[in-house]
Design a protein around this motif. Structure first.
Motif, short mmCIF file in Angstrom:
data_model
loop_
_atom_site.label_atom_id
_atom_site.label_comp_id
_atom_site.label_asym_id
_atom_site.label_seq_id
_atom_site.Cartn_x
_atom_site.Cartn_y
_atom_site.Cartn_z
N VAL A 144 0.84 -1.20 0.00
CA VAL A 144 0.00 0.00 0.00
C VAL A 144 0.87 1.25 0.00
O VAL A 144 0.60 2.22 -0.71
CB VAL A 144 -0.95 -0.01 1.21
N ALA A 145 1.94 1.23 0.80
CA ALA A 145 2.84 2.39 0.87
C ALA A 145 3.43 2.71 -0.49
O ALA A 145 3.50 3.89 -0.89
CB ALA A 145 3.95 2.11 1.88
N ALA A 146 3.87 1.70 -1.21
CA ALA A 146 4.48 1.93 -2.53
C ALA A 146 3.50 2.56 -3.50
O ALA A 146 3.89 3.31 -4.40
CB ALA A 146 5.01 0.61 -3.08
N LEU A 147 2.21 2.28 -3.32
CA LEU A 147 1.19 2.83 -4.20
C LEU A 147 0.73 4.21 -3.77
O LEU A 147 0.46 5.08 -4.60
CB LEU A 147 -0.02 1.88 -4.24
N VAL A 148 0.62 4.44 -2.46
CA VAL A 148 -0.01 5.66 -1.95
C VAL A 148 1.00 6.79 -1.76
O VAL A 148 0.71 7.95 -2.07
CB VAL A 148 -0.74 5.37 -0.63
N PHE A 149 2.20 6.47 -1.28
CA PHE A 149 3.13 7.55 -0.93
C PHE A 149 3.43 8.48 -2.11
O PHE A 149 3.45 9.71 -1.93
CB PHE A 149 4.42 6.98 -0.35
N ARG A 163 -8.75 3.72 -4.66
CA ARG A 163 -9.23 2.36 -4.38
C ARG A 163 -8.91 1.43 -5.54
O ARG A 163 -8.43 0.31 -5.33
CB ARG A 163 -10.74 2.38 -4.12
N ALA A 164 -9.16 1.88 -6.75
CA ALA A 164 -8.89 1.04 -7.92
C ALA A 164 -7.41 0.69 -8.00
O ALA A 164 -7.04 -0.44 -8.33
CB ALA A 164 -9.35 1.75 -9.19
N ARG A 165 -6.55 1.65 -7.69
CA ARG A 165 -5.11 1.41 -7.75
C ARG A 165 -4.69 0.35 -6.73
O ARG A 165 -3.92 -0.57 -7.05
CB ARG A 165 -4.36 2.72 -7.47
N VAL A 166 -5.21 0.46 -5.51
CA VAL A 166 -4.84 -0.50 -4.46
C VAL A 166 -5.44 -1.87 -4.74
O VAL A 166 -4.75 -2.90 -4.63
CB VAL A 166 -5.30 0.02 -3.08
N LEU A 170 -3.22 -5.16 -5.12
CA LEU A 170 -3.12 -5.95 -3.89
C LEU A 170 -4.39 -6.70 -3.53
O LEU A 170 -4.37 -7.51 -2.60
CB LEU A 170 -2.73 -5.03 -2.73
N GLY A 171 -5.48 -6.43 -4.21
CA GLY A 171 -6.73 -7.09 -3.89
C GLY A 171 -7.58 -6.27 -2.94
O GLY A 171 -7.10 -5.38 -2.23
N HIS A 172 -8.86 -6.59 -2.90
CA HIS A 172 -9.79 -5.84 -2.05
C HIS A 172 -9.47 -5.93 -0.56
O HIS A 172 -9.66 -4.94 0.16
CB HIS A 172 -11.23 -6.32 -2.30
N PRO A 173 -8.99 -7.08 -0.04
CA PRO A 173 -8.72 -7.14 1.41
C PRO A 173 -7.75 -6.06 1.90
O PRO A 173 -7.89 -5.57 3.04
CB PRO A 173 -8.15 -8.55 1.60
N ARG A 181 -12.55 -0.88 7.24
CA ARG A 181 -12.91 -1.55 8.49
C ARG A 181 -12.08 -0.98 9.63
O ARG A 181 -10.90 -0.65 9.44
CB ARG A 181 -12.63 -3.05 8.39
N PRO A 182 -12.65 -0.86 10.84
CA PRO A 182 -11.83 -0.45 11.99
C PRO A 182 -10.60 -1.35 12.12
O PRO A 182 -10.70 -2.58 12.01
CB PRO A 182 -12.78 -0.62 13.18
N LEU A 183 -9.45 -0.75 12.34
CA LEU A 183 -8.19 -1.49 12.35
C LEU A 183 -8.21 -2.64 13.36
O LEU A 183 -7.60 -3.69 13.12
CB LEU A 183 -7.05 -0.52 12.68
N GLY A 184 -8.91 -2.47 14.47
CA GLY A 184 -8.97 -3.52 15.47
C GLY A 184 -9.50 -4.83 14.92
O GLY A 184 -9.04 -5.91 15.32
N GLU A 185 -10.45 -4.76 14.00
CA GLU A 185 -10.99 -5.99 13.41
C GLU A 185 -9.89 -6.74 12.65
O GLU A 185 -9.78 -7.97 12.74
CB GLU A 185 -12.15 -5.66 12.47
N THR A 186 -9.10 -6.01 11.92
CA THR A 186 -8.02 -6.63 11.14
C THR A 186 -6.97 -7.24 12.05
O THR A 186 -6.50 -8.36 11.83
CB THR A 186 -7.37 -5.58 10.22
#
Length: 537
Positions: A144-149, A163-166, A170-173, A181-186
């Motif tokens: 994600v960092a390589a795509l977003v930064f 969203r489409a780029r990620v 890397l897939g929807h997950p 999703r709240p990070l705690g769930e992950t």
């Protein structure tokens, strides 16, 4: 809003920049380098804002990064564009987290090579599962960092575009885990060990008072900015301290031709959308300058006050900053841990997953956390240049502590409350740290020229008073996801300020500080993006 005066100001500029923190300096350097006539006004006697180095303790030759202390988000693009002479050094390990298992002191050392990290996880948990989960999770965040930064110094993508780029890469997950999703769930789905969950969660809580399951996702936003720096998530040590970063920026701004005035406090801004006037006070004198554009490094709340508008509610900072100078690093209770490794990365204290939630609930109920969570690191292990020759030869070391879940409300109230709460919290914080040390930290502290222990503590209210951070919030308010919302009509219509995430309600007044859409942290991104928007107009 103050009206424009009928008499023309004595001086007119293409741009006036309010605030000489790192973002204001970046903006000044870019605009002046593009040939604009630029004036920067800074309230304090020097530039740098929260990114400065100070001799904190009288008679001791050590320059500590007093407020901000590490660099992750400053893009190489800005360093190269401005020709900054700056050295950022990698830390030898990522983190060490002490704990007790089976009645025996132990800990988790992350970094120092894959085999050492794998062995540390096996020693802590007794299996390979958590290490595999750790590798998989941070492999995802690096993706994600390589795509977003790289997008942080470009016009804002839409949510759908990012969203489409990620998702494509890397897939929807991956998108769902960080953006939906709240990070705690992950964390609860991926990790079984409470300590490992807590170590991961801490990046979501730096300067942000929230819980792992906050439905607003402010924890996710904070986490994202802490793991995408440089496209890798690395946090680097600035050689010479944080002051070396802002000194280099100030030099670049002046070299480009910007006029930089310190000791000049802006007291009002007036604008009709095409021209603006900035009123300032310097000592006992007042002045007014005109400008086509005004770039503001102060918070959105402070900007509203300068414009004479109703300010938004004050945000609430939630961190406790402690600076120390030690005669020596303390020994640890964990017999397998070397203090020079443990303190070279981030040293986590009381930051298990359950401990963090307990501290959050106690603070939300109005009480100081009984076991305050905090993290420490020793700058001088990676960069001994901040110490003069004599203390360095004697084995002195600096130690920075950053406490979590200490919201401003805990220090406000009757006169003297801030001082009393600061004293109480410092004692509890050091007591919690001492649980993992073989000797009390107090016995390791150096003393200043007057025989006092070399330790200082800053609450959110101290930061508000000293740096004009509203509520002591180090990000000027809750961080935003790095995309334009679907409802942002100005961005969709191509308005430069909105497209760069620096817009205000006034066409020629731009945010260039941490309150911009991609502000926060020592990044220069807010300053860069405001300058790009200003040049586009």
């Amino acid at each position: 809003m103050p009206a424009l005066s009928s008499a023309a100001p004595h001086s007119r500029y293409d741009a006036v920049i309010v605030g000489g923190g790192h973002n204001g300096l970046v903006a000044a350097a870019y605009l002046a380098g593009a040939g604009r006539r630029v004036l920067l006004l800074e309230r304090l006697p020097r530039t740098g804002g929260a990114a400065v180095s100070d001799r904190v303790f009288p008679g001791v030759q050590a320059r500590l990064s007093r407020y901000a202390y590490l660099v992750s988000l400053l893009p190489e693009r800005i360093v190269a564009d401005l020709g900054l002479r700056l050295t950022l050094r990698k830390r030898p390990v990522s983190s060490y987290t002490p704990t007790v298992r089976g009645g025996r002191p132990t800990g988790l050392l992350a970094g120092g090579g894959e085999s050492r990290t794998r062995a540390a996880f096996a020693r802590l948990t007794g299996s390979e599962r958590e290490y595999a989960a750790w590798q998989g999770f941070y492999g995802m965040t690096r993706g994600v960092a390589a795509l977003v930064f790289p997008t942080l110094t470009e016009p804002l993508p839409s949510r759908a575009a990012l969203r489409a780029r990620v998702v494509e890469a890397l897939g929807h997950p991956a998108w769902e885990a960080l953006f939906e999703r709240p990070l705690g769930e992950t964390l609860e789905a991926r990790f079984a060990d409470d300590l490992v969950r807590g170590v991961v969660l801490t990046d979501a809580l730096i300067g942000t008072f929230t819980s792992a399951h906050d439905p607003s996702l402010r924890q996710n936003r904070c986490f994202l900015y802490h793991v995408i720096g440089q496209g890798t998530g690395d946090w680097d040590v600035p050689v010479g301290g944080m002051g070396a970063v802002t000194d280099a920026l100030a030099g670049a701004a002046r070299a480009a031709g910007a006029e930089v005035r310190t000791g000049h406090e802006v007291t009002a801004i007036a604008t009709d959308g095409r021209q603006a006037e900035v009123t300032f006070r310097a000592g006992d004198a007042e002045g007014v300058v005109g400008a086509r554009q005004v770039l503001v490094g102060a918070s959105p709340r402070e900007l509203a006050l300068l414009l004479g508008e109703t300010p938004p509610p004050a945000p609430e900072g939630a961190q406790f900053k402690v600076n120390m100078l030690l005669r020596r690093l303390p020994a640890l209770r964990d017999p397998d841990a070397d203090p020079r490794e443990a303190f070279a990365g981030t040293f986590h204290v009381a930051e298990g997953y359950g401990q963090l939630e307990t501290a959050y609930r106690q603070a939300a109920a109005g009480a100081l956390p009984a076991a305050p969570p905090s993290e420490l690191y020793c700058h001088s292990l990676t960069d001994p240049t901040i110490l003069a020759q004599e203390p360095a030869a004697a084995g002195y070391q600096t130690l920075t502590l950053f406490g979590l879940h200490t919201p401003a409300r805990l220090f406000a109230g009757e006169p003297g409350r801030n001082e009393a709460a600061r004293t109480e919290l410092l004692a509890a914080t050091l007591r919690t740290l001492d649980e993992h040390l073989a000797e009390p930290i107090a016995e390791c502290l150096a003393t200043d020229a007057e025989g006092r222990p070399c330790i200082e503590a800053k609450t959110p209210l101290d930061l508000e008073r000293e740096l004009r951070l509203p509520g002591g919030h180090i990000f000027h308010g809750d961080l935003s996801f790095p995309f334009a919302g679907d409802e942002d009509e100005r961005a969709a219509a191509g308005d430069p300020a909105a497209r760069w995430g620096v817009a205000t309600a006034h066409e020629n007044v731009l945010l260039c500080g941490a309150g911009a859409v991609r502000g926060g942290g020592v990044s220069g991104i807010g300053g860069h993006n405001a300058a790009m928007a200003a040049l586009a107009r």
